[in-house]
Design an enzyme around this catalytic site. Structure first.
Site, PDB file in Angstrom:
ATOM      1  N   GLU A 165       7.698 -21.882   7.847  1.00 46.13           N
ATOM      2  CA  GLU A 165       8.183 -20.979   8.889  1.00 46.13           C
ATOM      3  C   GLU A 165       9.255 -21.609   9.767  1.00 46.13           C
ATOM      4  O   GLU A 165       9.861 -20.937  10.595  1.00 46.13           O
ATOM      5  CB  GLU A 165       7.036 -20.494   9.762  1.00 46.13           C
ATOM      6  CG  GLU A 165       6.402 -21.562  10.641  1.00 46.13           C
ATOM      7  CD  GLU A 165       5.338 -20.978  11.565  1.00 46.13           C
ATOM      8  OE1 GLU A 165       5.452 -21.204  12.776  1.00 46.13           O
ATOM      9  OE2 GLU A 165       4.414 -20.307  11.067  1.00 46.13           O
ATOM     10  N   GLU A 209       0.803  -1.218   0.000  1.00 45.12           N
ATOM     11  CA  GLU A 209       0.000   0.000   0.000  1.00 45.12           C
ATOM     12  C   GLU A 209       0.839   1.273   0.000  1.00 45.12           C
ATOM     13  O   GLU A 209       0.308   2.368  -0.214  1.00 45.12           O
ATOM     14  CB  GLU A 209      -0.935  -0.007   1.215  1.00 45.12           C
ATOM     15  CG  GLU A 209      -2.040  -1.045   1.088  1.00 45.12           C
ATOM     16  CD  GLU A 209      -2.912  -1.149   2.326  1.00 45.12           C
ATOM     17  OE1 GLU A 209      -2.526  -0.601   3.372  1.00 45.12           O
ATOM     18  OE2 GLU A 209      -3.974  -1.798   2.244  1.00 45.12           O
TER      19      GLU A 209
END
Length: 273
Positions: free
Chosen positions: A112, A81
């Site tokens: 992960e 953004e």
């Protein structure tokens, strides 16, 4: 990794399946209201991390977010953004997550847990000591993130983190840790809830404050935003009208010519000196 995680502690609520919809929503909202208070307590840490971020980017560095699962996705959202909101290059703020782009939509099993992939992923972007890397992990124990920050520290790269357990391995690794302790989740262990909300709030603060200090906001307006749809074009026209006092037709012509609110305002003032 033996570490007591408050994010994994049992919910303060039980028998959730027996609650009415109204009770579920009320109790979730009740818990959510505690998040801004937890963020407030972390403001000194957030300030320190934001200042080093501003310093590094002012010197030509870049900001990297690195995480897994919800935490990784939140970093990607914030990074993605920045270009449309502040008109910065896409490479200035980058979100990286365990499992790569496919993990944005669908979890990649055990991604992960890698002790090497985080640093490998950073290296594909030519990471250097000019940059800053912020690890995002609610638990503060994610190997992918911790190992990446450890390597960054070895290489003299500024490191920060956003986690939701106090004294976590990740916070001990990061040079500029942010610990927002929101307590047990409404659904036990579901850190996409309060922890995710806390991380999103902190990310908003870091990126917005950084962009303001880098000169990407004028007054209170996003004068460098990308004009990617009609809503934003209309907003840009209104910004020009507000800043110059000119009529809508003139503002539209200026924006059409310069394709940028800041440049349109500048051109108007230069033409009327």
């Amino acid at each position: 990794m033996n570490f007591d995680k408050i994010t994994e502690e049992s919910s303060h609520y039980d028998h959730l399946e027996q609650m009415s919809v109204e009770e579920i929503l009320l109790n979730i909202n009740k818990e959510d209201q505690t998040v801004p208070q937890a963020v407030n307590k972390a403001l000194p840490q957030i300030r320190n991390l934001t200042k080093i971020t501003i310093d590094q980017l002012s010197k030509g560095g870049r900001l990297f977010y690195i995480g897994a699962g919800t935490s990784g996705r939140l970093g990607i959202v914030d990074a993605s953004e920045c270009p449309p909101t502040f008109g910065v290059p896409h490479e200035l703020v980058t979100g990286i997550m365990a499992g790569g782009d496919m993990a944005i939509r669908k979890a990649v099993e055990f991604a992960e847990d890698s002790l090497t992939q985080g640093w490998d992923d950073l290296q594909t972007h030519g990471i250097s000591e000019n940059d800053v890397v912020i690890g995002i992990a609610a638990s503060g124990t994610t190997p992918y993130v911790i190992s990446a920050l450890e390597k960054c520290n070895e290489e003299g790269i500024a490191t920060g983190c956003i986690c939701c357990n106090a004294g976590s391995p990740l916070a001990k690794t990061a040079k500029f840790p942010v610990e927002v302790v929101v307590g047990p989740e409404f659904v036990t262990g579901s850190s996409r809830m309060k922890a995710g909300t806390a991380q999103k709030l902190v990310l908003n603060m870091i990126s917005t404050a950084t962009m303001i200090r880098l000169g990407r906001v004028k007054g209170n307006k996003m004068v460098d935003m990308q004009l990617s749809n009609n809503k934003l074009v209309d907003r840009g026209v209104r910004m020009i009208m507000d800043e110059t006092g000119t009529d809508r037709q003139t503002a539209e012509a200026l924006l059409n010519q310069h394709k940028n609110v800041r440049q349109a305002i500048k051109a108007y003032h230069e033409g009327n000196e």
